[in-house]
Motif scaffolding. Structure first.
Motif, mmCIF file in Angstrom:
data_model
loop_
_atom_site.group_PDB
_atom_site.id
_atom_site.type_symbol
_atom_site.label_atom_id
_atom_site.label_comp_id
_atom_site.label_asym_id
_atom_site.label_seq_id
_atom_site.Cartn_x
_atom_site.Cartn_y
_atom_site.Cartn_z
ATOM 1 N N ARG A 1 15.927 -63.272 -30.507
ATOM 2 C CA ARG A 1 15.293 -62.842 -29.262
ATOM 3 C C ARG A 1 14.243 -63.868 -28.882
ATOM 4 O O ARG A 1 13.442 -64.296 -29.719
ATOM 5 C CB ARG A 1 14.615 -61.482 -29.435
ATOM 6 N N GLY A 2 14.220 -64.275 -27.625
ATOM 7 C CA GLY A 2 13.241 -65.278 -27.230
ATOM 8 C C GLY A 2 13.162 -65.481 -25.739
ATOM 9 O O GLY A 2 13.578 -64.638 -24.942
ATOM 10 N N ASP B 1 2.281 -64.848 -31.397
ATOM 11 C CA ASP B 1 1.843 -63.644 -30.705
ATOM 12 C C ASP B 1 3.055 -62.846 -30.205
ATOM 13 O O ASP B 1 3.115 -61.632 -30.348
ATOM 14 C CB ASP B 1 0.919 -64.011 -29.546
ATOM 15 N N TRP B 2 4.009 -63.545 -29.630
ATOM 16 C CA TRP B 2 5.243 -62.893 -29.193
ATOM 17 C C TRP B 2 6.226 -62.697 -30.352
ATOM 18 O O TRP B 2 7.144 -61.899 -30.258
ATOM 19 C CB TRP B 2 5.926 -63.720 -28.112
ATOM 20 N N ASN B 3 6.069 -63.483 -31.418
ATOM 21 C CA ASN B 3 6.990 -63.455 -32.561
ATOM 22 C C ASN B 3 8.417 -63.790 -32.149
ATOM 23 O O ASN B 3 9.391 -63.203 -32.640
ATOM 24 C CB ASN B 3 6.958 -62.096 -33.261
ATOM 25 N N ALA B 4 8.558 -64.751 -31.251
ATOM 26 C CA ALA B 4 9.882 -65.133 -30.764
ATOM 27 C C ALA B 4 10.663 -65.878 -31.833
ATOM 28 O O ALA B 4 10.097 -66.631 -32.639
ATOM 29 C CB ALA B 4 9.758 -65.988 -29.514
ATOM 30 N N ALA C 1 21.352 -54.920 -28.939
ATOM 31 C CA ALA C 1 20.894 -54.610 -30.294
ATOM 32 C C ALA C 1 22.027 -54.011 -31.125
ATOM 33 O O ALA C 1 22.222 -54.368 -32.296
ATOM 34 C CB ALA C 1 19.713 -53.660 -30.242
ATOM 35 N N SER C 2 22.801 -53.107 -30.519
ATOM 36 C CA SER C 2 23.860 -52.425 -31.268
ATOM 37 C C SER C 2 24.982 -53.369 -31.664
ATOM 38 O O SER C 2 25.641 -53.155 -32.694
ATOM 39 C CB SER C 2 24.421 -51.261 -30.444
ATOM 40 N N SER D 1 9.545 -56.762 -31.469
ATOM 41 C CA SER D 1 10.257 -55.868 -32.395
ATOM 42 C C SER D 1 11.469 -56.613 -32.942
ATOM 43 O O SER D 1 12.613 -56.384 -32.547
ATOM 44 C CB SER D 1 10.680 -54.581 -31.681
ATOM 45 N N ALA D 2 11.213 -57.514 -33.864
ATOM 46 C CA ALA D 2 12.223 -58.482 -34.303
ATOM 47 C C ALA D 2 13.372 -57.834 -35.049
ATOM 48 O O ALA D 2 13.249 -56.736 -35.601
ATOM 49 C CB ALA D 2 11.565 -59.539 -35.171
#
Length: 492
Positions: free
Chosen positions: A207-208, A232-235, A434-435, A485-486
């Protein structure tokens, strides 16, 4: 995906080009892994960061004086403030010795300020004459580095500029502690079946964010903004959007290729994956740029093919052409890349602005029945949730069961990248992706005036602030929350 969005996007950068800062090259070489807890710490081997692969301001890369290492050296402009900046990784916080290799063929001292992460660690450090431009000496500075990425800058303090700088060596370089970044955890990616898999063969979802066009908004791609994206975004991934037309690559191939080199290195230093986006848009036939693409991707693959954090996106949004035409382009370009990089996944654009053909009345079936003749590839899909409803969502869902899919661009707005946000429909896409472990990248990480740009107007020209939700538009707040939400990257 729609022509209206393409037109509006290109207008978004008017007036910003003059303010854009040219990014040079940043080196973050791979070093041995940090010792395990059971091992006694050892002194790190010195790692050399070549100046020609650093971020350069008011200077040029040359190779006309013998004795340099690497492929050249930096000749500073004769001006105060000219500088070279490296990104240096430290496995752990602590003191280190910085060694600059330089030549000064004059008898005049060319002092420089040495800064680490913006703080001066040596003011007016002397760089006296070395006797000739082919005679290379070293100057050392002791400084404290933090764990992870650090910026080291050498800035001329007089109108004479700096000396010729060949390299920076440090005895404390290394990757961040294992497991702290997406690349540290997942390593070299590969396509397995219909999924993107990590080094353990496990399906993952990245995710990014995507940059805006570098010709308009490279002032939004800075040390601070990339630090924020990574920490901060945890990309997991940064898409480097290099337009080919519309004032992009074709106007100055060397300049834009160097920008991409730089941003790849900066993403690497922060442990993020980097999508090299060949952002062809108008004309919509990718064959129009095939020769340019071969030249560009040959250089990118030659320089970065040994990295484990790249993905090549070879055709952003084909339009007005058949799938067979796009397939032909991919089958001519992919072998050129593979000559220099056999391992990096390649992302292939699909028909009708990467809609799997839906925007031109087709579907994923044409790809299922006639896939690109190449391995380790994925197909791209783009959507804008306020315009692209259930037909697009259902197509992506069906395609992901038969084809390896990667959503390399999406927005919560209309297909113009503007207008109101449809967060309800966007969440339906997010849940689907996500699924089915479909990786995604949002458009765009800039302060463009439209609603699709995540930062409020003026953020980039003010150099931030970058962290938190304060500088963000509603779409930015929404997508940051979902990037943070990694994925639970599996390793066993």
């Amino acid at each position: 995906m729609r022509p209206s969005r393409n037109w509006l996007r290109s207008l978004g950068g008017v007036g910003t080009l003059a303010a854009a800062l040219l990014l040079g090259l940043t080196t973050a070489p791979t070093a041995p892994a940090a010792p395990t807890a059971a091992e006694a710490p050892e002194a790190a081997a010195a790692v050399t960061h070549e100046a020609e692969n650093a971020v350069i301001s008011q200077g040029v890369v040359e190779s006309n004086h013998a004795g340099f290492t690497g492929s050249g050296f930096v000749n500073y402009n004769n001006s105060t403030g000219s500088h070279v900046e490296w990104t240096v990784n430290a496995a752990q916080a602590g003191s280190t010795t910085l060694t600059l290799r330089y030549a000064n063929g004059t008898t005049v001292n060319r002092p420089m300020n040495i800064t680490v992460n913006g703080a001066v660690v040596a003011a007016g450090r002397a760089f006296p004459g070395t006797g000739a431009w082919t005679s290379w000496n070293t100057a050392t500075v002791t400084a404290d580095l933090r764990a992870g990425a650090n910026t080291v800058r050498a800035t001329a303090t007089t109108a004479n500029g700096g000396p010729n700088v060949d390299s920076l060596a440090t005895d404390a370089s290394g990757p961040p502690p294992a497991g702290r970044t997406p690349v540290e955890i997942n390593g070299q990616l590969k396509v397995c079946g219909t999924k993107l898999c990590n080094q353990y063969g496990k399906p993952i979802q990245l995710r990014g964010m995507s940059t805006h066009g570098l010709q308009w908004y490279n002032q939004c791609v800075t040390t601070g903004s990339l630090n924020a994206l990574a920490t901060d975004w945890n990309a997991d991934v940064l898409r480097i959007s290099m337009y080919i037309q519309e004032g992009g690559y074709e106007t100055d191939p060397r300049r834009f290729t160097d920008m991409v080199h730089s941003i790849i290195e900066q993403a690497t230093a922060r442990g993020m994956y980097a999508i090299v986006d060949w952002h062809m848009l108008t004309p919509g036939d990718p064959h129009h740029n095939l020769a340019r693409a071969k030249t560009f991707f040959t250089e990118i693959a030659q320089r970065h093919g040994n990295k484990n954090n790249l993905l090549y996106e070879i055709a952003n949004e084909p339009s007005g052409v058949s799938w067979s035409r796009i397939k032909s382009y991919a089958e001519q370009l992919i072998p050129v890349i593979r000559q220099n990089d056999p391992d990096t996944p390649v992302l292939v654009g699909t028909r009708a602005w990467s809609s799997l053909g839906v925007s031109e009345g087709a579907s994923e079936t044409e790809i299922v029945t006639s896939p690109v003749n190449a391995s380790n590839i994925m197909y791209t899909f783009h959507f804008y949730a306020a315009s692209h409803d259930s037909e697009y969502l259902d197509t992506l869902s069906r395609a992901a069961d038969k084809l390896p899919m990667f959503v390399t661009e999406f927005g919560t707005q209309t297909a113009s990248g503007d207008g109101g946000n449809n967060f309800t429909r966007s969440q339906q896409y997010i849940d689907l992706m996500a699924s089915k472990k479909i990786s995604w990248v949002n458009w765009n990480y800039s302060d463009d005036s439209r609603s699709g740009a995540v930062f409020k107007d003026g953020t980039c020209n003010s150099n931030g602030p970058w962290t938190g939700t304060g500088p963000l538009k509603p779409a930015g707040v929404w997508v940051r929350d979902r990037i943070r939400s990694a994925d639970n990257f599996p390793t066993g």
